[in-house]
Design an enzyme around this catalytic site. Structure first.
Site, PDB file in Angstrom:
ATOM      1  N   GLY A 116       0.835  -1.199   0.000  1.00  0.00           N
ATOM      2  CA  GLY A 116       0.000   0.000   0.000  1.00  0.00           C
ATOM      3  C   GLY A 116       0.866   1.243   0.000  1.00  0.00           C
ATOM      4  O   GLY A 116       0.819   2.052   0.927  1.00  0.00           O
ATOM      5  N   ALA A 117       1.667   1.397  -1.045  1.00  0.00           N
ATOM      6  CA  ALA A 117       2.618   2.509  -1.091  1.00  0.00           C
ATOM      7  C   ALA A 117       1.945   3.767  -1.623  1.00  0.00           C
ATOM      8  O   ALA A 117       2.373   4.353  -2.614  1.00  0.00           O
ATOM      9  CB  ALA A 117       3.831   2.138  -1.946  1.00  0.00           C
ATOM     10  N   ASN A 165      -4.875   3.554  10.295  1.00  0.00           N
ATOM     11  CA  ASN A 165      -5.697   4.186  11.328  1.00  0.00           C
ATOM     12  C   ASN A 165      -6.752   3.237  11.885  1.00  0.00           C
ATOM     13  O   ASN A 165      -7.246   2.359  11.193  1.00  0.00           O
ATOM     14  CB  ASN A 165      -6.401   5.419  10.759  1.00  0.00           C
ATOM     15  CG  ASN A 165      -5.458   6.577  10.532  1.00  0.00           C
ATOM     16  OD1 ASN A 165      -4.499   6.766  11.266  1.00  0.00           O
ATOM     17  ND2 ASN A 165      -5.725   7.361   9.493  1.00  0.00           N
ATOM     18  N   LYS A 209      -4.614   8.281  19.524  1.00  0.00           N
ATOM     19  CA  LYS A 209      -4.819   8.857  18.192  1.00  0.00           C
ATOM     20  C   LYS A 209      -6.264   8.679  17.736  1.00  0.00           C
ATOM     21  O   LYS A 209      -6.883   9.605  17.200  1.00  0.00           O
ATOM     22  CB  LYS A 209      -3.870   8.212  17.183  1.00  0.00           C
ATOM     23  CG  LYS A 209      -4.011   8.862  15.801  1.00  0.00           C
ATOM     24  CD  LYS A 209      -3.066   8.281  14.773  1.00  0.00           C
ATOM     25  CE  LYS A 209      -3.247   9.021  13.437  1.00  0.00           C
ATOM     26  NZ  LYS A 209      -2.486   8.416  12.352  1.00  0.00           N
ATOM     27  N   ASN A 228      -9.438  10.900  15.875  1.00  0.00           N
ATOM     28  CA  ASN A 228      -9.839  10.524  14.522  1.00  0.00           C
ATOM     29  C   ASN A 228     -11.315  10.180  14.416  1.00  0.00           C
ATOM     30  O   ASN A 228     -11.975  10.502  13.433  1.00  0.00           O
ATOM     31  CB  ASN A 228      -9.014   9.330  14.031  1.00  0.00           C
ATOM     32  CG  ASN A 228      -7.629   9.721  13.560  1.00  0.00           C
ATOM     33  OD1 ASN A 228      -7.306  10.893  13.465  1.00  0.00           O
ATOM     34  ND2 ASN A 228      -6.796   8.735  13.283  1.00  0.00           N
TER      35      ASN A 228
END
Length: 321
Positions: A7-8, A102, A204, A208
């Site tokens: 997943g670049a 995430n 985090k 989010n």
């Protein structure tokens, strides 16, 4: 040490360039126009107004890349199920998998003990595909902080942040986590090893789960979003509900909700990843960031009316797009 980044895109591409420029053996998995641009003109990141470029080993076929020591999965959580079998083709006996995306990861309850030990989160891994094929024993947790964006195929802009916090689910400082932390640090990035990675995941996530969907509902960048009292009040209420879940899970929130809101405001005129995806017509990361929190809340018999309302409104907005 062989490293693959599956997943670049914005985050994975940024990490990949930094590791490659540090002399590490890194392969990138990408697709579409972004992959074609990498093959033709290389991959470039713009950081502090400077361009850093390389010609990476890259492919849309994982099997041809061979076996890996470490695999970073930097895909959106919803994309992983479709490529799990391919990812597994890069495993040897000791391959470690770093979940660098995430939200709540599928392995969250692995060996946590207590009533929900090894509970499988249904909205993220409904058929236990990741649990059974990747297996939680391979996992190193990761919380990603860089704010990045693909501005055109093959070119990634880095806005801020260079920390990739790492942690074994068990909390131990293993030999493998020390190796990958040193590799990331050698690339000029921060890679602290945490003894409670779940706490940092929540720290985090608690922002989010409020700001990402709210930015999508309003169409506003973080600075504009948080400047409005009604948005701050909704965000606070959602984060408070999440903090009640954290308390039940015995995960301390190491900053106050007010501090978390102020921290988000400091990011400035930044479009959240969810708003970027919405504007591009892509699927949103709702399951890992919002639905999973609601699922855990239901599991713990904690009501989440504000989170439920946010989830309803963002789904309504998607349906109208």
């Amino acid at each position: 040490m062989k490293i693959c980044i599956v997943g670049a895109g914005a985050t994975g591409g940024y990490l990949g360039v930094k590791l490659i420029k540090a002399g590490l053996d890194v392969s990138l998995v990408a697709r579409g126009a972004h992959l074609e641009a990498m093959k033709k003109t290389g991959l470039t990141i713009i950081e502090n107004e400077k361009e850093i470029s390389c010609f990476p080993k890259c492919s849309d076929s994982m099997e041809e890349l061979g076996k890996m020591d470490f695999i970073f999965i930097t895909l959106k959580a919803y994309s992983i199920l479709g490529v799990v079998k391919e990812i597994a083709k890069m495993f040897d006996e000791n391959t470690s998998v770093i979940t660098a995306y995430n939200g709540i990861p599928w392995w969250y309850f692995f060996n946590t003990g207590g009533q929900f030990n090894n509970y499988r989160i249904k909205c993220i891994d409904p058929d236990n595909t990741q649990w059974n094929l990747i297996t939680p024993e391979r996992i190193i947790g990761c919380v990603v902080y860089p704010a990045t964006e693909i501005i055109r195929p093959g070119v990634i802009k880095h806005m801020e942040g260079n920390r990739f916090s790492l942690g074994e689910p068990s909390g131990v400082q293993s030999e493998r986590i020390s190796r990958i932390s040193k590799a990331v640090v050698s690339a000029g990035l921060k890679a602290p090893i945490r003894n409670n990675i779940r706490q940092e995941i929540w720290t985090k996530l608690i922002g989010n789960l409020a700001f990402n969907p709210l930015s999508d509902i309003t169409g506003e960048t973080l600075d504009v979003l948080i400047s409005k009292k009604e948005n701050k009040d909704i965000a606070y209420a959602a984060m408070k509900e999440a903090s009640l879940i954290m308390d039940k899970l015995e995960i301390p929130l190491n900053i106050s909700i007010d501090q978390r809101i102020k921290g988000a405001a400091k990011v400035g005129a930044h479009k959240t990843s969810m708003l970027q995806d919405y504007e591009k017509g892509k699927e949103l990361e709702l399951d890992a960031i919002v639905v999973a929190v609601k699922e855990i809340g239901d599991l713990l018999s904690i009501k989440t009316p504000t989170i439920d309302k946010i989830l309803y409104e963002v789904k309504e907005r998607i349906s109208q797009n």
